[in-house]
Motif scaffolding. Structure first.
Motif: not given
Length: 309
Positions: A223-230
């Motif tokens: 979830a954190i990686n998704i937020l970072k990528n966005l």
């Protein structure tokens, strides 16, 4: 019939006495914490120093009523002994778990995340952001633990407003949590399940998906990686990174202690058991209807406080 007493188990009588006479379920943990194993109740979910004053007053009451001062002086043959015990602290003040996060920080998280969801034009990104919102919100309203399947949704009843989750346990029955779900949680689960159904994804728990539409069980790191990528707001990433998935258990305990919620209901909700005193089963004396109704109202208030809607 012969009744056998085990000196190491007599503390069970103390729990029974506190529950029936003082309506102080949480404070029992202060005297009995050494008896609890890793799968049982934790002091962290209880209350902090103020509750120890309540328990100290309780011990003083026993000390006086049993005239233990005379017993001790006679036992050790002490003479000319003068003693005075006094407790001047305010025992009416109640303080919940000190691990509960400040409500405004949680409200900001949900508000920022909702903003990200609304402005996203990508269906996959939109779903993942909503999944993150749902998982964190349910973590608070369901009092989930940190392991991956702690937010299972496959045994839910919108008719009875309950969700059944099987978790770690020493016995089969103590592994079952029967969780009342408030209106806000129900609406959130229904909306999530509508979205996953349209994407042909199982609706048994919370998932995240990749660009190919393949689903993966929710976990914080992903979830954190998704937020970072966005390139979402840094606050969202920092919040997920610092707030564990079991934060709801501390939040619920905090308000339960401070509002004097029925201690039996809190233990049943959190899945805290002492072997032989499980809250569900053939010999349980838990008023199930009142438990569900009371907890739904209580959790709905939590949802309002923390901006979950």
């Amino acid at each position: 019939k012969t009744i056998h007493f085990n000196i190491n188990k007599t503390w069970y009588f103390l729990i029974a006495f506190i529950r029936s006479n003082l309506i102080e379920d949480i404070t029992a943990l202060f005297s009995l914490s050494k008896n609890f194993k890793s799968d049982e109740s934790k002091l962290a979910y209880g209350s902090t120093a103020k509750d120890s004053i309540i328990f100290s007053n309780f011990l003083l009451k026993i000390y006086n009523e049993l005239e233990l001062e005379k017993v001790i002086t006679n036992l050790y043959k002490w003479t000319n002994l003068e003693s005075k015990i006094s407790l001047n602290n305010d025992a009416t003040l109640r303080v919940g778990s000190n691990r509960a996060i400040e409500s405004q920080k949680v409200k900001d998280f949900f508000a920022y995340l909702k903003n990200e969801i609304e402005k996203s034009n990508n269906s996959i990104d939109k779903f993942n952001l909503f999944s993150i919102y749902t998982r964190v919100a349910l973590g608070i309203l369901l009092g989930t633990r940190t392991f991956n399947y702690s937010c299972s949704l496959d045994r839910i009843s919108f008719t009875f407003h309950t969700l059944v989750i099987s978790e770690k346990s020493n016995t089969l029955i103590s592994g079952i949590r029967l969780i009342p779900i408030c209106e806000q949680a129900e609406n959130l689960i229904k909306e999530y399940q509508e979205k996953v159904t349209s994407l042909d994804i199982p609706k048994d728990t919370i998932y995240l998906i990749n660009n190919k539409g393949e689903h993966t069980l929710y976990n914080n790191e992903l979830a954190i990686n998704i937020l970072k990528n966005l390139n979402t707001q840094k606050y969202l990433i920092e919040f997920l990174d610092s707030a564990p998935m079991n934060i709801g258990r501390h939040i619920i305990s905090k308000y339960a202690v401070e509002t004097n919620l029925n201690g039996f209901y809190l233990e049943a909700f959190l899945g805290h058991y002492v072997s032989g005193a499980e809250h569900f089963g053939t010999f349980s004396n838990l008023n199930f209807k009142n438990y569900v109704q009371t907890m739904r109202e209580f959790l709905s208030q939590i949802a309002e406080i923390y901006g979950i809607y």
